[in-house]
Write a protein that holds these residues in place. Structure first.
Motif, PDB file in Angstrom:
ATOM      1  N   VAL A   1      44.054  55.315  10.690  1.00 34.78           N
ATOM      2  CA  VAL A   1      43.132  55.934  11.644  1.00 34.78           C
ATOM      3  C   VAL A   1      43.749  55.972  13.043  1.00 34.78           C
ATOM      4  CG1 VAL A   1      40.872  55.704  12.739  1.00 34.78           C
ATOM      5  CG2 VAL A   1      41.089  55.377  10.283  1.00 34.78           C
ATOM      6  N   VAL A   2      44.362  54.879  13.448  1.00 34.94           N
ATOM      7  CA  VAL A   2      44.988  54.828  14.782  1.00 34.94           C
ATOM      8  C   VAL A   2      46.150  55.816  14.875  1.00 34.94           C
ATOM      9  CG1 VAL A   2      46.304  53.352  16.354  1.00 34.94           C
ATOM     10  CG2 VAL A   2      44.228  52.490  15.279  1.00 34.94           C
TER      11      VAL A   2
ATOM     12  N   VAL B   1      48.673  60.852  16.810  1.00 39.81           N
ATOM     13  CA  VAL B   1      49.347  62.118  16.504  1.00 39.81           C
ATOM     14  C   VAL B   1      48.516  63.293  17.017  1.00 39.81           C
ATOM     15  CG1 VAL B   1      50.045  63.642  14.605  1.00 39.81           C
ATOM     16  CG2 VAL B   1      50.704  61.248  14.579  1.00 39.81           C
ATOM     17  N   TRP B   2      47.188  63.231  16.833  1.00 36.31           N
ATOM     18  CA  TRP B   2      46.333  64.313  17.316  1.00 36.31           C
ATOM     19  C   TRP B   2      46.416  64.413  18.842  1.00 36.31           C
ATOM     20  CZ3 TRP B   2      42.543  65.717  20.574  1.00 36.31           C
ATOM     21  CH2 TRP B   2      41.912  66.922  20.334  1.00 36.31           C
ATOM     22  N   ALA B   3      46.390  63.278  19.526  1.00 32.00           N
ATOM     23  CA  ALA B   3      46.466  63.292  20.992  1.00 32.00           C
ATOM     24  C   ALA B   3      47.804  63.842  21.476  1.00 32.00           C
ATOM     25  CB  ALA B   3      46.236  61.889  21.542  1.00 32.00           C
ATOM     26  N   VAL B   4      48.889  63.498  20.804  1.00 35.80           N
ATOM     27  CA  VAL B   4      50.209  64.005  21.188  1.00 35.80           C
ATOM     28  C   VAL B   4      50.286  65.515  20.969  1.00 35.80           C
ATOM     29  CG1 VAL B   4      52.658  63.978  20.542  1.00 35.80           C
ATOM     30  CG2 VAL B   4      51.437  61.833  20.899  1.00 35.80           C
ATOM     31  N   LEU B   5      49.789  65.972  19.819  1.00 33.25           N
ATOM     32  CA  LEU B   5      49.813  67.409  19.547  1.00 33.25           C
ATOM     33  C   LEU B   5      48.944  68.177  20.533  1.00 33.25           C
ATOM     34  CD1 LEU B   5      49.723  67.513  15.642  1.00 33.25           C
ATOM     35  CD2 LEU B   5      51.661  67.988  17.138  1.00 33.25           C
TER      36      LEU B   5
ATOM     37  N   PHE C   1      39.036  66.619  17.392  1.00 33.38           N
ATOM     38  CA  PHE C   1      39.335  65.183  17.306  1.00 33.38           C
ATOM     39  C   PHE C   1      38.327  64.453  16.425  1.00 33.38           C
ATOM     40  CE2 PHE C   1      39.194  60.804  18.938  1.00 33.38           C
ATOM     41  CZ  PHE C   1      40.512  60.450  18.733  1.00 33.38           C
ATOM     42  N   GLY C   2      37.067  64.763  16.587  1.00 33.35           N
ATOM     43  CA  GLY C   2      36.035  64.088  15.792  1.00 33.35           C
ATOM     44  C   GLY C   2      36.175  64.331  14.308  1.00 33.35           C
ATOM     45  N   ARG C   3      36.448  65.580  13.946  1.00 35.79           N
ATOM     46  CA  ARG C   3      36.611  65.899  12.520  1.00 35.79           C
ATOM     47  C   ARG C   3      37.847  65.229  11.933  1.00 35.79           C
ATOM     48  NH1 ARG C   3      34.777  71.546  10.279  1.00 35.79           N
ATOM     49  NH2 ARG C   3      32.691  71.598  11.160  1.00 35.79           N
ATOM     50  N   VAL C   4      38.929  65.227  12.680  1.00 39.93           N
ATOM     51  CA  VAL C   4      40.171  64.642  12.177  1.00 39.93           C
ATOM     52  C   VAL C   4      40.026  63.130  12.002  1.00 39.93           C
ATOM     53  CG1 VAL C   4      42.592  64.211  12.757  1.00 39.93           C
ATOM     54  CG2 VAL C   4      41.635  66.481  13.055  1.00 39.93           C
ATOM     55  N   ILE C   5      39.413  62.472  12.967  1.00 37.91           N
ATOM     56  CA  ILE C   5      39.222  61.021  12.867  1.00 37.91           C
ATOM     57  C   ILE C   5      38.232  60.684  11.748  1.00 37.91           C
ATOM     58  CG2 ILE C   5      38.314  58.992  14.100  1.00 37.91           C
ATOM     59  CD1 ILE C   5      41.140  59.721  14.877  1.00 37.91           C
ATOM     60  N   SER C   6      37.203  61.506  11.589  1.00 38.51           N
ATOM     61  CA  SER C   6      36.246  61.279  10.496  1.00 38.51           C
ATOM     62  C   SER C   6      36.925  61.404   9.140  1.00 38.51           C
ATOM     63  CB  SER C   6      35.091  62.272  10.587  1.00 38.51           C
ATOM     64  OG  SER C   6      34.376  62.078  11.767  1.00 38.51           O
ATOM     65  N   LEU C   7      37.750  62.417   8.980  1.00 36.14           N
ATOM     66  CA  LEU C   7      38.481  62.587   7.727  1.00 36.14           C
ATOM     67  C   LEU C   7      39.455  61.430   7.499  1.00 36.14           C
ATOM     68  CD1 LEU C   7      39.064  64.373   5.273  1.00 36.14           C
ATOM     69  CD2 LEU C   7      40.836  65.484   6.645  1.00 36.14           C
ATOM     70  N   ALA C   8      40.128  60.983   8.550  1.00 30.14           N
ATOM     71  CA  ALA C   8      41.055  59.847   8.415  1.00 30.14           C
ATOM     72  C   ALA C   8      40.297  58.578   8.043  1.00 30.14           C
ATOM     73  CB  ALA C   8      41.830  59.645   9.709  1.00 30.14           C
ATOM     74  N   THR C   9      39.094  58.402   8.569  1.00 28.51           N
ATOM     75  CA  THR C   9      38.293  57.223   8.232  1.00 28.51           C
ATOM     76  C   THR C   9      37.846  57.258   6.777  1.00 28.51           C
ATOM     77  OG1 THR C   9      37.525  57.113  10.522  1.00 28.51           O
ATOM     78  CG2 THR C   9      36.266  55.882   8.889  1.00 28.51           C
TER      79      THR C   9
END
Length: 160
Positions: free
Chosen positions: A73-74, A79-83, A114-122
């Motif tokens: 998750v981290v 990676v999302w923040a860098v992109l 960001f919310g969708r990506v983190i939710s999917l990673a979780t």
């Protein structure tokens, strides 16, 4: 002091040191010098891992898979923040607008926000925790069955 050290004559500090070394070699019996009570030759022990406790494997694999899930998750967030910081999403959004045209209202960040990506990673991390814990527990049971058949895993340990 060993009995050999008590009976050895000592005339000077240097002589008493060599007398202690000689007494240590005599007490050893093999003529090997000792390093403060430890043999200079490393010991080797051959052991067999005949059985693994499935409950301890379950606990350990659960904790390790939770750590892997948190790292996932981290890392996804980083990676999302860098992109996003490099402007990759806005460039891709502009490319999609050029390809599709302006008549279609298409925003890339609606799908990869960001919310969708983190939710999917979780969700993936939770599934990872369950699967890794179950698979490692199953592996412990299978190891115990195989070890009963062939004798287990032979390991040689050394105290170098």
């Amino acid at each position: 002091m060993t009995p050999a050290e008590r009976t050895a004559p000592s005339t000077s500090p240097k002589a008493s040191g060599s007398a202690k070394a000689a007494a240590g070699r005599a007490a050893d019996g093999a003529g090997r010098p000792q390093r403060q009570g430890v043999d200079s030759v490393p010991r080797r022990v051959r052991l067999t891992l005949a059985r693994v406790d499935p409950w301890s494997v379950t606990k350990l694999s659960f904790l390790l898979s939770v750590a892997v899930g948190i790292a996932l998750v981290v890392a996804t967030g980083v990676v999302w923040a860098v992109l996003d910081g490099m402007g990759v999403f806005s460039d891709l959004d502009g490319l999609l607008r050029d390809v599709v045209g302006d008549e279609v209202d298409l925003n890339l960040l609606d799908y990869v926000g960001f919310g969708r990506v983190i939710s999917l990673a979780t969700v993936i991390a939770v599934v990872d925790v369950v699967l890794l814990t179950a698979l490692s527990t199953l592996a412990a049971f299978l190891y115990n069955v195989c070890a009963a058949l062939v004798g287990g895993l032979h390991v040689t340990l050394s105290d170098d």
